[in-house]
Structure formats: C-alpha cells, structure tokens
Design a protein around this motif. Sequence first.
Motif, PDB file in Angstrom:
ATOM      1  N   LEU A 226     -17.543  46.092 106.618  1.00 22.95           N
ATOM      2  CA  LEU A 226     -16.713  45.622 107.723  1.00 22.95           C
ATOM      3  C   LEU A 226     -15.263  45.613 107.284  1.00 22.95           C
ATOM      4  CD1 LEU A 226     -16.340  44.278 110.537  1.00 22.95           C
ATOM      5  CD2 LEU A 226     -16.704  42.073 109.401  1.00 22.95           C
ATOM      6  N   ALA A 227     -14.392  46.220 108.089  1.00 22.08           N
ATOM      7  CA  ALA A 227     -12.966  46.274 107.783  1.00 22.08           C
ATOM      8  C   ALA A 227     -12.188  45.469 108.816  1.00 22.08           C
ATOM      9  CB  ALA A 227     -12.473  47.719 107.775  1.00 22.08           C
ATOM     10  N   ALA A 228     -11.329  44.585 108.336  1.00 22.93           N
ATOM     11  CA  ALA A 228     -10.462  43.799 109.214  1.00 22.93           C
ATOM     12  C   ALA A 228      -9.019  44.244 109.013  1.00 22.93           C
ATOM     13  CB  ALA A 228     -10.609  42.313 108.911  1.00 22.93           C
ATOM     14  N   VAL A 229      -8.355  44.567 110.101  1.00 18.30           N
ATOM     15  CA  VAL A 229      -6.943  44.930 110.061  1.00 18.30           C
ATOM     16  C   VAL A 229      -6.137  43.692 110.437  1.00 18.30           C
ATOM     17  CG1 VAL A 229      -5.149  46.427 110.993  1.00 18.30           C
ATOM     18  CG2 VAL A 229      -7.479  47.309 110.701  1.00 18.30           C
TER      19      VAL A 229
ATOM     20  N   ALA B  15      -3.305  31.131 111.114  1.00 22.10           N
ATOM     21  CA  ALA B  15      -4.648  31.057 111.677  1.00 22.10           C
ATOM     22  C   ALA B  15      -5.386  32.381 111.503  1.00 22.10           C
ATOM     23  CB  ALA B  15      -4.588  30.681 113.153  1.00 22.10           C
ATOM     24  N   SER B  16      -4.681  33.495 111.702  1.00 26.05           N
ATOM     25  CA  SER B  16      -5.315  34.805 111.543  1.00 26.05           C
ATOM     26  C   SER B  16      -5.774  35.020 110.107  1.00 26.05           C
ATOM     27  CB  SER B  16      -4.348  35.916 111.963  1.00 26.05           C
ATOM     28  OG  SER B  16      -4.099  35.871 113.352  1.00 26.05           O
ATOM     29  N   HIS B  17      -4.957  34.599 109.154  1.00 26.97           N
ATOM     30  CA  HIS B  17      -5.345  34.729 107.753  1.00 26.97           C
ATOM     31  C   HIS B  17      -6.589  33.898 107.459  1.00 26.97           C
ATOM     32  CE1 HIS B  17      -2.224  37.100 105.588  1.00 26.97           C
ATOM     33  NE2 HIS B  17      -1.541  36.865 106.703  1.00 26.97           N
ATOM     34  N   VAL B  18      -6.670  32.708 108.046  1.00 24.88           N
ATOM     35  CA  VAL B  18      -7.855  31.864 107.851  1.00 24.88           C
ATOM     36  C   VAL B  18      -9.086  32.545 108.436  1.00 24.88           C
ATOM     37  CG1 VAL B  18      -8.960  29.703 108.527  1.00 24.88           C
ATOM     38  CG2 VAL B  18      -6.594  29.702 107.739  1.00 24.88           C
ATOM     39  N   TYR B  19      -8.951  33.084 109.662  1.00 26.26           N
ATOM     40  CA  TYR B  19     -10.094  33.724 110.313  1.00 26.26           C
ATOM     41  C   TYR B  19     -10.587  34.927 109.520  1.00 26.26           C
ATOM     42  CZ  TYR B  19      -8.823  30.904 114.396  1.00 26.26           C
ATOM     43  OH  TYR B  19      -8.534  29.869 115.250  1.00 26.26           O
TER      44      TYR B  19
ATOM     45  N   ARG C 146      -3.929  45.072 105.202  1.00 26.95           N
ATOM     46  CA  ARG C 146      -2.926  44.041 105.463  1.00 26.95           C
ATOM     47  C   ARG C 146      -1.604  44.748 105.711  1.00 26.95           C
ATOM     48  NH1 ARG C 146      -7.209  42.207 105.302  1.00 26.95           N
ATOM     49  NH2 ARG C 146      -7.979  40.319 104.274  1.00 26.95           N
ATOM     50  N   LEU C 147      -1.065  44.541 106.898  1.00 29.07           N
ATOM     51  CA  LEU C 147       0.148  45.234 107.293  1.00 29.07           C
ATOM     52  C   LEU C 147       1.248  44.231 107.599  1.00 29.07           C
ATOM     53  CD1 LEU C 147      -1.494  47.840 109.704  1.00 29.07           C
ATOM     54  CD2 LEU C 147      -0.791  48.205 107.328  1.00 29.07           C
ATOM     55  N   PRO C 148       2.515  44.598 107.347  1.00 23.12           N
ATOM     56  CA  PRO C 148       3.617  43.668 107.609  1.00 23.12           C
ATOM     57  C   PRO C 148       3.820  43.446 109.101  1.00 23.12           C
ATOM     58  CG  PRO C 148       4.464  45.830 106.992  1.00 23.12           C
ATOM     59  CD  PRO C 148       2.978  45.877 106.771  1.00 23.12           C
ATOM     60  N   SER C 149       4.468  42.358 109.451  1.00 22.10           N
ATOM     61  CA  SER C 149       4.648  41.999 110.860  1.00 22.10           C
ATOM     62  C   SER C 149       5.528  42.984 111.614  1.00 22.10           C
ATOM     63  CB  SER C 149       5.235  40.592 110.966  1.00 22.10           C
ATOM     64  OG  SER C 149       6.466  40.515 110.281  1.00 22.10           O
ATOM     65  N   ASP C 150       6.370  43.738 110.902  1.00 26.28           N
ATOM     66  CA  ASP C 150       7.245  44.704 111.574  1.00 26.28           C
ATOM     67  C   ASP C 150       6.676  46.118 111.595  1.00 26.28           C
ATOM     68  OD1 ASP C 150       7.458  45.261 108.886  1.00 26.28           O
ATOM     69  OD2 ASP C 150       9.664  45.305 108.848  1.00 26.28           O
ATOM     70  N   VAL C 151       5.385  46.255 111.343  1.00 21.84           N
ATOM     71  CA  VAL C 151       4.755  47.574 111.340  1.00 21.84           C
ATOM     72  C   VAL C 151       4.898  48.221 112.715  1.00 21.84           C
ATOM     73  CG1 VAL C 151       2.461  46.723 112.011  1.00 21.84           C
ATOM     74  CG2 VAL C 151       2.658  48.815 110.655  1.00 21.84           C
ATOM     75  N   THR C 152       5.024  49.529 112.738  1.00 26.47           N
ATOM     76  CA  THR C 152       5.117  50.240 114.015  1.00 26.47           C
ATOM     77  C   THR C 152       3.723  50.492 114.584  1.00 26.47           C
ATOM     78  OG1 THR C 152       5.013  52.435 112.991  1.00 26.47           O
ATOM     79  CG2 THR C 152       7.206  51.401 113.216  1.00 26.47           C
ATOM     80  N   GLN C 153       3.696  50.788 115.867  1.00 28.68           N
ATOM     81  CA  GLN C 153       2.419  51.113 116.515  1.00 28.68           C
ATOM     82  C   GLN C 153       1.811  52.355 115.870  1.00 28.68           C
ATOM     83  OE1 GLN C 153       1.574  49.155 119.437  1.00 28.68           O
ATOM     84  NE2 GLN C 153      -0.505  49.956 119.302  1.00 28.68           N
ATOM     85  N   GLU C 154       2.655  53.307 115.531  1.00 25.48           N
ATOM     86  CA  GLU C 154       2.165  54.549 114.932  1.00 25.48           C
ATOM     87  C   GLU C 154       1.507  54.296 113.576  1.00 25.48           C
ATOM     88  OE1 GLU C 154       5.150  54.067 116.252  1.00 25.48           O
ATOM     89  OE2 GLU C 154       4.899  55.279 118.083  1.00 25.48           O
TER      90      GLU C 154
END
Length: 289
Positions: free
Chosen positions: A35-38, A45-49, A68-76
């Motif tokens: 199982l992969a979580a992005v 809360a997301s980190h806890v989940y 694990r992606l940074p908060s400013d990641v692009t949609q692409e």
Amino acid sequence: MSAQIIDGKAVAAAQRDRIAAEVADLTAAGVQPGLAAVLVGDDPASHVYVGMKEKDCAAVGMRSLGARLPSDVTQETLHAEIDRLNEDPQVHGIIVQMPLPDHLDEVAAQDRIAPEKDVDGLHPHSQGQLMRGVPTYVPATPLGCQVLLEHYDIPLSGANVVIVGRSTLVGRPLAMLLSRKGVDATVTCCHSRTKDLAAHTRGADIVIMAVGVARMLTADMVREGAVVIDVGITRGEDGKLVGDVDFDGVAEVAGWITPVPGGVGPMTRAMLLENTLRAARTQSGQPSS
C-alpha cells in the motif's frame, strides 16, 4: 443505557487477524501486498493518519510504501509521482491523503490513480462499478459500516435505512452499497436541505450519521430499538472526540449503537487493508481465499 454497543474495535481486530493470515499465505506464494500513501505538505493530522496506516500495514505483514511531497508541489509533479506508483509492481494500492493544499486539484489527483489500484474507491471506475451493483473497491468507511451491521446480524434486507450525509466518501457510496440487489435495504439519503429531518430518522430501522456535526442526532429523533451508526467525529471544546450522535441520550432509546471513538473508525482502517489485499490478489491473478 439500554442500547447494545456495536464494538468496532473488536470487529476490526478480528478482521485484521483474518487479513494477516491471508497476507501471510499470499506472501508465501510470492506476492506481498503493498500500500502506497501519497502525503503532500505538513498537515499534522494527515501525518498522523498516514502513520496509523503504515502501522496497520506492518501489523498484518503488508509492505508500506509511498511518497512525501512538499506543500508547494505542482499538480504535474504530483501526477508524475502517482504515475510512478501506478507502474510499480510492488504497489497494489494507492491512496492520496486528503486534504491537499488549496492550489492542487484533489479530484484530478484521485482520477490519476490506476483503477486497479484505487483502494480508496474514489476513482470514477470504482464509483461506476458500485452504481452498477458490481463493486470493485468500495470506500473503506461505507464498507466498514456494512461489515459491522452484518457482523452483528442486523437485518438489512427490507430495512428502512436513513443516511444523514451525502458526501462522495461516505453518504452516497453507502446508499448505493446498502440498496444494491442482494443487500436490499430501502435507503433514504438526507442532507442539509432535507425538510423535517427528525420525521425521516424517527421512521428508520437504521440511522447512519455522517455529517460531522457534533451531537446532531438526539434521542427524540430516534425510534425505540433502532440501530444507530455514528460515522461523524469532532473534537469538542474539552478536547474529547465526539460523534454526530448525542450518545448518552440516544443510547437510552436505541437498540444498537456505535461509540465514538471505537465504532466506525477502526473499521475504516481495517477495510483499507481488506481492499489492498483484494487488489494484490486481483493484480497477481491469485484466487480469493
């Protein structure tokens, strides 16, 4: 209190034990479910989940992968990461942890997941199959609700079920799940524009609350002996978690009731594992046990 408790923790534990045994057999046959979580950004809360899901995977012998992606990641870039996981044969299920940062399109990200790896059951293909009555992957919370009801031998065929909430994550798929042929409940889906909500809930054999409004369902809205399933969860001013149901009051009237916490929540986590196991079997061509 007259109502009998529907113990989601106990049922989920039994489900995990079964899943762990099946994962062990599948792994011995050469396929370890993965199982992969992005996870995007730093939402606590997301980190806890996601951390809880990783622990759940470890507990049943599944491989836990992800990004694990940074908060400013692009949609692409987000889509490229999902594409990478789609192509990874060790990954059988993919979830994109919500919420995403405001600049990202959640629907587009969910739709990017390969249908055969959509263990959250949110891809149009999964939802379409559920609509047709032949579900592939059902969102974990609705599936957990059904498994709880069936575990306690609560009759669904012909039952009058009122669901309060119409989200695509819980209310709508749950309505389709319980009304499909073979389950055969008669389902009413109520929402914020419903006139005289109490009239609907008082006529129900089963009331399922999924709106996220603390203690919205009160004792006068429930008929004696009804089954009450509480999907909602809110943190009160005192820091304690409460559901959409006024538990103490409703428990004096209902025949069965789920607590918060300890009711539907543990089942949601267990059913995500169930969906991942099913995905691994399907993708590897292994028969169901």
